[in-house]
Design an enzyme around this catalytic site. Structure first.
Site, short mmCIF file in Angstrom:
data_model
loop_
_atom_site.label_atom_id
_atom_site.label_comp_id
_atom_site.label_asym_id
_atom_site.label_seq_id
_atom_site.Cartn_x
_atom_site.Cartn_y
_atom_site.Cartn_z
N TYR A 43 -6.22 6.56 4.53
CA TYR A 43 -6.31 5.59 3.44
C TYR A 43 -5.57 4.29 3.79
CZ TYR A 43 -5.41 2.87 -0.59
OH TYR A 43 -5.32 1.79 -1.42
N GLU A 84 0.83 -1.21 0.00
CA GLU A 84 0.00 0.00 0.00
C GLU A 84 0.86 1.26 0.00
OE1 GLU A 84 -3.01 0.46 -0.65
OE2 GLU A 84 -3.54 -1.66 -0.76
N ASP A 110 -9.24 5.02 -2.83
CA ASP A 110 -8.08 5.46 -3.60
C ASP A 110 -8.58 6.09 -4.91
OD1 ASP A 110 -8.74 3.41 -5.33
OD2 ASP A 110 -6.66 2.79 -5.63
#
Ligand code: SF4
Length: 311
Positions: free
Chosen positions: A139, A56, A157
């Site tokens: 996020y 990520e 995203d």
């Protein structure tokens, strides 16, 4: 993230989700994902939460094909957070290679140190604990909690935002920066059941990456084409503020990249003269170097020497 094998998803059997606004989208998108998801290393069970977290960080501003080799090397060298935490931050910057936006390497190193110190070396499953780690924003906390631990979180995203903008809001592109309205919409669209929500998060992201792409979207292959608000409205042109470009040539980012490349390859301190060779314009070069020092990516030493950070 879950592996692209058949999930324990039971369609609409969960009565709690019967009236969820996103429900008509869930099954088509998740079924499409079951069939078309890419087999990526961070989606395999053996990746674990650390593999998901590393991916990520890397994927936030870099495409999958550039991330893959660096991810594999990273996990081979640092299979656990404690392995990375034991190294100098400069080693993380060196291993980051040419992924760009190298402050992410420092942040990932900082997160590994905190995971080792606060959580015994295990990536926490709790969203609040994830969010409390240095360098982890909303996020990434949501993505790790969802993809690694199967929890119910809105994971927004750029790909997901574009899918929701088109399919639900009827606009070609989402706003330049994530808005409160988008977060509300994403939460409203979440399936009630946690494992289905986690599957939905991964599936809607993949749909944006492979089908509902920024340019030349493939509506003929899209599992929700019949419901897509933007398509049904005749695809009205974007009328919001201009979309941000991704210029690179001639920018301070390019200069910073060249300066860092010298330091990554040097395996030790280098003199100012070695850095001066990479860019012809002295004011911009000095500004880029100052920025790298201010960001903690470069450590100045006495005698006009520079190296990657050791502490
Ligand atoms: S129909 Fe086309 S625009 Fe709408 S979500 Fe699918 S790919 Fe995107």
């Amino acid at each position: 993230m879950t592996a692209p094998t058949k999930p324990p998803y039971g369609g609409t059997a969960d009565s709690a989700s019967e009236h969820a606004p996103g429900e008509p989208l869930h099954s088509p998108v998740i079924d499409w994902f079951d069939e078309h998801a890419r087999d990526l290393p961070w989606r395999r069970p053996e990746a674990g939460a650390w593999g998901v977290m590393v991916s990520e960080f890397m994927l936030q501003q870099t495409p999958v094909n550039r991330v893959l080799p660096v991810y594999e090397q990273w996990l081979a060298r640092w299979p656990r957070p404690a392995d990375l935490a034991a190294e100098a931050p400069g080693e993380a910057v060196r291993a980051w290679g040419r992924l760009g936006y190298p402050r992410r390497a420092l942040r990932l190193h900082g997160a590994a140190v905190a995971i080792t110190e606060r959580h015994g070396g295990d990536v926490p499953a709790d969203h609040a604990q994830l969010l409390a780690l240095p360098g982890i924003g909303e996020y990434t906390a949501a993505a790790v909690a969802s993809f690694a631990y199967g929890q119910r979180h809105a994971v927004l995203d750029t790909n997901v935002r574009r899918v929701f903008a088109r399919a639900v809001s009827g606009t070609q592109y989402p706003p330049n920066a994530t808005t409160a309205a988008e977060r509300r919409l994403a939460r409203a669209l979440l399936p009630e059941d946690a494992s289905t929500a986690a599957r939905w998060a991964a599936a809607s992201m993949e749909l944006g990456a492979l089908v509902c792409t920024a340019k030349n979207e493939s509506c003929e292959r899209c599992p929700i084409a019949a419901q897509c608000a933007w398509r049904l409205a005749g695809k009205p042109a974007h009328d919001g503020p201009p979309r941000r470009g991704q210029t690179y040539a001639g920018t301070d980012r390019q200069v910073r990249g060249r300066l860092l490349a010298v330091l990554r390859e040097a395996h030790g301190a280098v003199p100012q003269a070695a850095l001066d060779r990479v860019w012809h314009e002295p004011v911009q070069r000095a500004r880029a170097l100052d920025g790298l020092v201010a960001d903690g990516l470069v450590e100045p030493l006495p005698g006009g020497l520079y190296r990657l950070p050791m502490t």
